[in-house]
Design a protein around this motif. Structure first.
Motif, PDB file in Angstrom:
ATOM      1  N   ARG A   1      -4.785  11.083   4.177  1.00 52.44           N
ATOM      2  CA  ARG A   1      -3.844   9.959   4.263  1.00 52.44           C
ATOM      3  C   ARG A   1      -4.091   9.156   5.539  1.00 52.44           C
ATOM      4  NH1 ARG A   1       0.603  13.698   2.807  1.00 52.44           N
ATOM      5  NH2 ARG A   1       0.954  13.554   0.565  1.00 52.44           N
TER       6      ARG A   1
ATOM      7  N   TYR B   1       0.833  -1.210   0.000  1.00 52.15           N
ATOM      8  CA  TYR B   1       0.000   0.000   0.000  1.00 52.15           C
ATOM      9  C   TYR B   1       0.863   1.254   0.000  1.00 52.15           C
ATOM     10  CZ  TYR B   1      -3.983  -2.993   1.037  1.00 52.15           C
ATOM     11  OH  TYR B   1      -4.959  -3.954   0.968  1.00 52.15           O
ATOM     12  N   GLN B   2       0.372   2.243  -0.745  1.00 49.93           N
ATOM     13  CA  GLN B   2       1.031   3.545  -0.784  1.00 49.93           C
ATOM     14  C   GLN B   2      -0.052   4.594  -0.969  1.00 49.93           C
ATOM     15  OE1 GLN B   2       3.252   5.173  -4.323  1.00 49.93           O
ATOM     16  NE2 GLN B   2       5.014   4.654  -3.048  1.00 49.93           N
ATOM     17  N   PHE B   3      -0.180   5.476   0.005  1.00 52.40           N
ATOM     18  CA  PHE B   3      -1.236   6.494  -0.038  1.00 52.40           C
ATOM     19  C   PHE B   3      -0.624   7.887  -0.203  1.00 52.40           C
ATOM     20  CE2 PHE B   3      -3.238   3.279   2.995  1.00 52.40           C
ATOM     21  CZ  PHE B   3      -3.919   2.624   1.980  1.00 52.40           C
ATOM     22  N   HIS B   4       0.305   8.028  -1.142  1.00 58.10           N
ATOM     23  CA  HIS B   4       1.044   9.282  -1.285  1.00 58.10           C
ATOM     24  C   HIS B   4       0.275  10.357  -2.047  1.00 58.10           C
ATOM     25  CE1 HIS B   4       5.206   7.171  -0.673  1.00 58.10           C
ATOM     26  NE2 HIS B   4       4.390   7.045   0.351  1.00 58.10           N
ATOM     27  N   ASP B   5      -0.576   9.959  -2.982  1.00 60.80           N
ATOM     28  CA  ASP B   5      -1.246  10.954  -3.829  1.00 60.80           C
ATOM     29  C   ASP B   5      -2.511  11.476  -3.147  1.00 60.80           C
ATOM     30  OD1 ASP B   5      -2.164  12.606  -5.778  1.00 60.80           O
ATOM     31  OD2 ASP B   5      -2.458  11.063  -7.303  1.00 60.80           O
ATOM     32  N   SER B   6      -2.328  12.533  -2.379  1.00 64.16           N
ATOM     33  CA  SER B   6      -3.468  13.152  -1.692  1.00 64.16           C
ATOM     34  C   SER B   6      -3.869  14.459  -2.373  1.00 64.16           C
ATOM     35  CB  SER B   6      -3.107  13.420  -0.226  1.00 64.16           C
ATOM     36  OG  SER B   6      -1.957  14.232  -0.148  1.00 64.16           O
TER      37      SER B   6
ATOM     38  N   ASN C   1      -7.839   3.503  -4.103  1.00 66.27           N
ATOM     39  CA  ASN C   1      -8.726   3.922  -5.195  1.00 66.27           C
ATOM     40  C   ASN C   1     -10.200   3.780  -4.847  1.00 66.27           C
ATOM     41  OD1 ASN C   1      -6.134   2.751  -5.991  1.00 66.27           O
ATOM     42  ND2 ASN C   1      -6.702   3.272  -8.087  1.00 66.27           N
TER      43      ASN C   1
ATOM     44  N   SER D   1      -4.706  -0.965  -3.477  1.00 63.26           N
ATOM     45  CA  SER D   1      -3.356  -0.645  -3.015  1.00 63.26           C
ATOM     46  C   SER D   1      -3.070   0.848  -2.891  1.00 63.26           C
ATOM     47  CB  SER D   1      -2.318  -1.302  -3.919  1.00 63.26           C
ATOM     48  OG  SER D   1      -2.453  -0.839  -5.245  1.00 63.26           O
ATOM     49  N   GLU D   2      -3.739   1.683  -3.668  1.00 66.59           N
ATOM     50  CA  GLU D   2      -3.542   3.127  -3.558  1.00 66.59           C
ATOM     51  C   GLU D   2      -4.767   3.831  -2.983  1.00 66.59           C
ATOM     52  OE1 GLU D   2      -2.201   4.658  -7.297  1.00 66.59           O
ATOM     53  OE2 GLU D   2      -0.298   3.570  -7.223  1.00 66.59           O
TER      54      GLU D   2
END
Length: 234
Positions: free
Chosen positions: A122, A26-31, A54, A51-52
């Protein structure tokens, strides 16, 4: 090599395939305002968190309707770092669910996802991932730099949620946060380093017993910055 692992009937390969099939990164960088965390998601694609993030809104609705205790825990943690937050307002529209929310005041005003700060949204994604019920949780969860954009107070809550999730799954976290590593004992920390001479990357598990005298005077993060435990940039 990848094809050999997929096709092999050798017992070790079978075990590795089974482990990898239950492993989720998991990567929640795009806020950003146009990022996937803030977008409405299809209600029918909500049996697991993508995973993101979505499908964050749809997955929260799925938890609210099917695992309400876990949903309420997520809400309670969000309230800790966002005092004005009341609850999510998850009402499908033409099969899609927006990440809308209400505040804690006695009114009927509904806010949209773009009124969450970057750190707040995030944290919501992380809370949803780590506080979901055991029934929907992957057996191995890998999270890349979850501390990005979080308020220092939220780091402590993040560590608490990681410990909670570790009761049901193997949690692997990649971090450069001194605050976050100080929330865990040395035995839980592995230092990853790249050796420029050999070209190899090594992983060294710390041992509380070996660092016992150091830890009488210093924190893990202080030992990190002093290069006692390694992990320095190239």
């Amino acid at each position: 090599m990848e094809s050999a692992l997929v096709d092999s009937l050798e017992p070790t390969a079978v075990v590795i395939r089974r482990i990898l099939s239950n492993c989720k990164a998991y990567q929640f960088h795009d806020s950003s305002q146009n990022g996937v965390l803030r977008q409405a998601s299809f209600k029918g694609a909500a049996q697991y968190l993508q995973s993101e993030g979505n499908n964050l809104a749809a997955f929260l609705l799925f938890l609210r309707d099917n695992y309400n205790i876990s949903y309420k825990r997520i809400v309670s943690y969000v309230k800790m770092i966002l005092p004005s937050f009341g609850d999510f307002y998850l009402e499908p529209d033409n099969g899609y669910v927006g990440l809308n929310w209400t505040d804690n005041l006695p009114n009927d005003y509904v806010f949209t996802s773009d009124q969450f700060s970057d750190g707040s949204i995030r944290f919501i994604a992380l809370a949803t991932l780590l506080l979901q019920p055991e029934q929907t949780m992957p057996s191995v969860i890998i999270i890349d730099e979850p501390e990005l954009g979080l308020h220092p107070y939220a780091i402590g809550q993040l560590a608490e949620m990681i410990r909670d999730a570790s009761l049901h799954a193997q949690i692997i976290v990649s971090t450069q946060s001194t605050l976050l590593i100080d929330e865990f004992p040395a035995d839980c920390i592995t230092v990853i380093e790249h050796n420029e001479d050999s070209g190899y990357t090594t992983a060294k598990r710390l041992a509380e017993e070996q660092l016992k005298e150091w830890l009488m005077d210093y924190t893990i993060s202080e030992l990190w910055t002093k290069n006692v435990i390694g992990g320095q940039p190239l």
